[in-house]
Scaffold this motif. Structure first.
Motif, PDB file in Angstrom:
ATOM      1  N   GLY A  77      52.490 -68.867  18.814  1.00  0.00           N
ATOM      2  CA  GLY A  77      51.209 -69.140  19.363  1.00  0.00           C
ATOM      3  C   GLY A  77      51.255 -69.670  20.948  1.00  0.00           C
ATOM      4  O   GLY A  77      50.552 -69.372  21.916  1.00  0.00           O
ATOM      5  N   LEU A  80      52.155 -66.511  22.686  1.00  0.00           N
ATOM      6  CA  LEU A  80      51.098 -65.673  22.960  1.00  0.00           C
ATOM      7  C   LEU A  80      50.039 -66.322  24.021  1.00  0.00           C
ATOM      8  O   LEU A  80      49.612 -65.607  24.863  1.00  0.00           O
ATOM      9  CB  LEU A  80      50.300 -65.476  21.477  1.00  0.00           C
ATOM     10  CG  LEU A  80      49.112 -64.761  21.572  1.00  0.00           C
ATOM     11  CD1 LEU A  80      49.410 -63.243  21.889  1.00  0.00           C
ATOM     12  CD2 LEU A  80      48.414 -64.775  20.286  1.00  0.00           C
ATOM     13  N   LYS A  84      48.888 -64.166  27.504  1.00  0.00           N
ATOM     14  CA  LYS A  84      47.564 -63.823  27.511  1.00  0.00           C
ATOM     15  C   LYS A  84      47.108 -63.806  29.224  1.00  0.00           C
ATOM     16  O   LYS A  84      46.462 -62.854  29.521  1.00  0.00           O
ATOM     17  CB  LYS A  84      46.799 -64.845  26.729  1.00  0.00           C
ATOM     18  CG  LYS A  84      46.498 -64.556  25.448  1.00  0.00           C
ATOM     19  CD  LYS A  84      46.138 -65.667  24.662  1.00  0.00           C
ATOM     20  CE  LYS A  84      44.584 -65.386  24.213  1.00  0.00           C
ATOM     21  NZ  LYS A  84      44.111 -66.496  23.448  1.00  0.00           N
ATOM     22  N   GLU A  95      42.698 -60.527  20.337  1.00  0.00           N
ATOM     23  CA  GLU A  95      42.168 -60.815  19.059  1.00  0.00           C
ATOM     24  C   GLU A  95      43.121 -60.416  17.914  1.00  0.00           C
ATOM     25  O   GLU A  95      43.348 -60.973  17.003  1.00  0.00           O
ATOM     26  CB  GLU A  95      40.733 -60.625  18.999  1.00  0.00           C
ATOM     27  CG  GLU A  95      40.253 -61.091  17.807  1.00  0.00           C
ATOM     28  CD  GLU A  95      40.195 -62.517  17.390  1.00  0.00           C
ATOM     29  OE1 GLU A  95      40.510 -62.842  15.929  1.00  0.00           O
ATOM     30  OE2 GLU A  95      40.161 -63.248  18.376  1.00  0.00           O
ATOM     31  N   LYS A  98      46.044 -62.527  17.835  1.00  0.00           N
ATOM     32  CA  LYS A  98      45.936 -63.494  17.362  1.00  0.00           C
ATOM     33  C   LYS A  98      46.077 -63.736  15.668  1.00  0.00           C
ATOM     34  O   LYS A  98      46.534 -64.507  14.995  1.00  0.00           O
ATOM     35  CB  LYS A  98      44.601 -64.350  18.061  1.00  0.00           C
ATOM     36  CG  LYS A  98      44.024 -65.423  17.231  1.00  0.00           C
ATOM     37  CD  LYS A  98      44.909 -66.667  17.506  1.00  0.00           C
ATOM     38  CE  LYS A  98      44.121 -68.021  16.905  1.00  0.00           C
ATOM     39  NZ  LYS A  98      44.178 -68.484  15.587  1.00  0.00           N
ATOM     40  N   GLN A  99      45.355 -62.544  15.259  1.00  0.00           N
ATOM     41  CA  GLN A  99      45.353 -62.259  13.912  1.00  0.00           C
ATOM     42  C   GLN A  99      46.852 -62.098  13.264  1.00  0.00           C
ATOM     43  O   GLN A  99      47.140 -62.471  12.333  1.00  0.00           O
ATOM     44  CB  GLN A  99      44.543 -61.083  13.666  1.00  0.00           C
ATOM     45  CG  GLN A  99      42.923 -61.412  13.810  1.00  0.00           C
ATOM     46  CD  GLN A  99      42.229 -59.998  13.392  1.00  0.00           C
ATOM     47  OE1 GLN A  99      42.474 -58.917  13.130  1.00  0.00           O
ATOM     48  NE2 GLN A  99      41.007 -60.143  13.741  1.00  0.00           N
ATOM     49  N   ASP A 102      48.325 -65.622  13.168  1.00  0.00           N
ATOM     50  CA  ASP A 102      47.692 -66.303  11.929  1.00  0.00           C
ATOM     51  C   ASP A 102      48.333 -65.757  10.761  1.00  0.00           C
ATOM     52  O   ASP A 102      48.711 -66.588   9.646  1.00  0.00           O
ATOM     53  CB  ASP A 102      45.871 -66.185  11.802  1.00  0.00           C
ATOM     54  CG  ASP A 102      45.293 -66.591  13.011  1.00  0.00           C
ATOM     55  OD1 ASP A 102      46.190 -67.709  13.588  1.00  0.00           O
ATOM     56  OD2 ASP A 102      44.163 -66.464  13.097  1.00  0.00           O
TER      57      ASP A 102
END
Length: 176
Positions: A77, A80, A84, A95, A98-99, A102
């Motif tokens: 995280g 990322l 970004k 996005e 990000k998925q 997750d």
């Protein structure tokens, strides 16, 4: 595999077909999903490190090593978040990354807990293997995307594919 603070990954071939639907297949696919998630994470390390080099005055090997160690300690995280700001791409791509984060976190922390009911039936294990296969494909897709970004930057600074392949050959010879 690490050499001079640059990660060189051994890429899996196509996602294999399950040989059966017993428990060990679920573990095997879980292992491959974990591996591909780790490859994606190390691709983010390489990209974040590459972007960090532009912000720092690296004079010595110790400076280089310290910066790499600092970046390498960061979680998926945080990595990322670091890239970004420098990665010029669409919100849709961010996005999807990000998925992937997750999914990686779910895989690492809750996958078997959430799937325990499925694990005890053949049809449930088939569902798990399909789900793990989709994660493997997702992680591979974004690993390749991020690798393409940092390799392009590296090439601009003289670190070509040929140089990388020579390093891989050296590693193979050292470990033979």
């Amino acid at each position: 595999m690490v050499r001079d603070n640059t990660y060189i990954k051994i890429k899996p071939k196509e996602v294999p077909e399950p040989e059966s639907l017993d428990e060990k297949e679920v573990y095997a696919f879980f292992g491959l999903a974990s591996y591909t998630a780790q490859c994606l994470e190390k691709a983010l390390v390489n990209l974040a490190f590459t972007y960090s080099l532009t912000d720092k005055n690296i004079v010595t090997q110790e400076d280089w090593d310290a910066l790499f160690e600092d970046v390498n300690k960061k979680t998926f995280g945080r990595l990322l978040g670091m890239v970004k700001k420098d990665l010029s791409t669409s919100d849709e791509v961010l996005e999807e990354l990000k998925q992937a984060l997750d999914k990686r976190n779910w895989l690492a922390h809750d996958y078997f807990f959430d799937s325990i009911g499925q694990f005890h039936t053949e049809s449930g294990r088939m569902t798990m293997i399909k789900e793990l296969t989709e994660m493997i494909k997702l992680f591979n897709k974004w690993d390749q995307f991020i690798e393409g970004v940092y390799l392009q930057i590296w090439q601009q600074h003289g670190l070509t594919e040929e140089v990388i392949l020579r390093e891989i050959e050296k590693l193979k010879a050292e470990n033979a």
